[in-house]
Write an enzyme that holds these catalytic residues in place. Structure first.
Site, mmCIF file in Angstrom:
data_model
loop_
_atom_site.group_PDB
_atom_site.id
_atom_site.type_symbol
_atom_site.label_atom_id
_atom_site.label_comp_id
_atom_site.label_asym_id
_atom_site.label_seq_id
_atom_site.Cartn_x
_atom_site.Cartn_y
_atom_site.Cartn_z
ATOM 1 N N ALA A 1 22.874 37.567 26.832
ATOM 2 C CA ALA A 1 23.150 36.129 26.711
ATOM 3 C C ALA A 1 22.255 35.511 25.642
ATOM 4 O O ALA A 1 21.128 35.955 25.430
ATOM 5 C CB ALA A 1 22.900 35.438 28.050
ATOM 6 N N ASP A 2 22.772 34.492 24.943
ATOM 7 C CA ASP A 2 21.891 33.695 24.103
ATOM 8 C C ASP A 2 21.539 32.427 24.880
ATOM 9 O O ASP A 2 22.002 32.228 26.003
ATOM 10 C CB ASP A 2 22.515 33.406 22.726
ATOM 11 C CG ASP A 2 23.780 32.566 22.805
ATOM 12 O OD1 ASP A 2 24.015 31.911 23.836
ATOM 13 O OD2 ASP A 2 24.547 32.562 21.818
ATOM 14 N N SER A 3 20.707 31.561 24.274
ATOM 15 C CA SER A 3 20.217 30.410 25.038
ATOM 16 C C SER A 3 21.362 29.476 25.443
ATOM 17 O O SER A 3 21.332 28.864 26.501
ATOM 18 C CB SER A 3 19.163 29.652 24.227
ATOM 19 O OG SER A 3 19.675 29.278 22.973
ATOM 20 N N LEU A 4 22.383 29.403 24.582
ATOM 21 C CA LEU A 4 23.518 28.541 24.918
ATOM 22 C C LEU A 4 24.331 29.133 26.074
ATOM 23 O O LEU A 4 24.852 28.403 26.916
ATOM 24 C CB LEU A 4 24.397 28.357 23.678
ATOM 25 C CG LEU A 4 25.363 27.172 23.677
ATOM 26 C CD1 LEU A 4 24.652 25.853 23.913
ATOM 27 C CD2 LEU A 4 26.111 27.123 22.347
ATOM 28 N N ASP A 5 24.403 30.472 26.114
ATOM 29 C CA ASP A 5 25.092 31.121 27.245
ATOM 30 C C ASP A 5 24.429 30.742 28.563
ATOM 31 O O ASP A 5 25.112 30.514 29.567
ATOM 32 C CB ASP A 5 25.042 32.655 27.101
ATOM 33 C CG ASP A 5 25.984 33.169 26.022
ATOM 34 O OD1 ASP A 5 27.104 32.670 25.933
ATOM 35 O OD2 ASP A 5 25.576 34.090 25.295
#
Lengths: 77, 245
Positions: free
Chosen positions: A35-39
């Protein structure tokens, strides 16, 4: 496994497109599940909708792993 | 090209010349539009002119609670907000040395802070939909500066930096965030200028005419369309060559 854990797992699998067997207690959304931070923001949004709860920003920051999410939602729902 | 059928659009400042035309053009391209503004009269008149697919949502953007409520009201009226056009803006011109804290704060609050809040309010739905368009109406003076408009220019330049940052964050989710920066546009505001003042302005515009609200609306339509989907973080200058940026 509890009903809450199943529903959380389903959301994580759908959202991050990962194999169900990768979503284990200590799996970190960012480090292990890609995951990235937006995920992570989107996951929290999805949890809020699925369980009809509000997850404040400071609490959201503590939800790093699948286990964290299940634990938080179990105590809040 | 530029078909907006099935898209739900929220336009702020739709009671003004430019905002009204943006709503008209997007509606003409097939969109459902929610018209927001402080003055109900012009909004109701515009909605009547447009007929179906138009909603009136009055909102005072200087009031934080009203701003927070606007995206929710728009979603209640249309089902979603797929396109947000932040067009509303105010001026409180004064020479820098005479500018009060109140004049500074009120312009930043309405022009920049309300834009921030409205963007935040519509993002959740856009993220889920994996599609969204945000068009923020900046100004040529945000890039060039203008005597007597330190507050306004700061708010409009701030909008550009804010839009670029947001564009970075949400680009991977199919959401674009852009600015349109109008130059001199013929509206009720510029009607008040004398012929002498207008003449002086025209000497600075290579196109030798003031812009029309339609020129701005066309830029918004492009950025709001499916076809504009690869454009993000950009500022589209629509100014007849007055400033070639």
């Amino acid at each position: 496994m509890s009903d809450i854990a199943d529903r959380v797992k389903k959301i994580v699998v759908e959202h991050l497109g990962v194999e169900e067997n990768k979503v284990v207690e200590n799996a970190s959304f960012i480090d292990d599940l890609g995951a990235d931070s937006l995920d992570t923001v989107e996951l929290v949004m999805a949890f809020e909708e699925e369980f009809g709860i509000e997850i404040p920003d400071d609490a959201a920051e503590t939800i790093q792993t699948f286990g964290d999410a299940v634990k938080f939602i179990t105590s809040a729902a | 090209m530029f078909d907006m059928t099935g898209r739900n659009v929220l336009v702020t400042g739709a009671s003004g010349g430019i905002g009204g035309e943006i709503a008209r053009v997007l509606h003409g391209a097939g969109a459902v539009v929610a018209l927001s503004g402080t003055r109900e009269g012009p909004l109701v008149a515009l909605a009547a002119e447009l007929g179906e697919r138009a909603h009136v949502l009055t909102c005072d953007l200087s009031d934080a609670a009203s701003v927070e409520a606007l995206p929710k009201a728009a979603i209640a009226a249309m089902g979603s907000v797929d396109v947000l056009v932040n067009n509303a803006g105010i001026t409180r011109d004064n020479l820098f040395m005479r500018m009060s804290d109140e004049e500074w704060a009120s312009v930043l609050d309405v022009n920049l802070t309300s834009t921030f809040r409205l963007c935040r309010g519509v993002l959740r739905g856009m993220m889920k939909a994996r599609w969204g368009r945000i068009v923020n109406i900046s100004s040529i003076v945000g890039a060039t500066g203008n005597p007597g408009q330190a507050n306004y220019a700061a708010s409009k330049a701030g909008m550009v930096g804010m839009s670029k940052s947001l564009a970075y964050e949400v680009a991977s989710r199919g959401i674009t965030v852009n600015c349109v920066a109008p130059g001199f546009i013929a509206t009720a505001m510029t009607e008040k200028l004398t012929d002498d003042q207008k003449g002086k302005i025209l000497t600075q515009i290579p196109a030798a005419r003031m812009g029309e609200p339609r020129d701005i609306a066309a830029a918004c339509l492009y950025l709001a369309s499916a076809e504009g989907g690869y454009v993000t973080g950009a500022t589209l200058h629509v100014n007849g060559g007055m400033a070639m940026l």
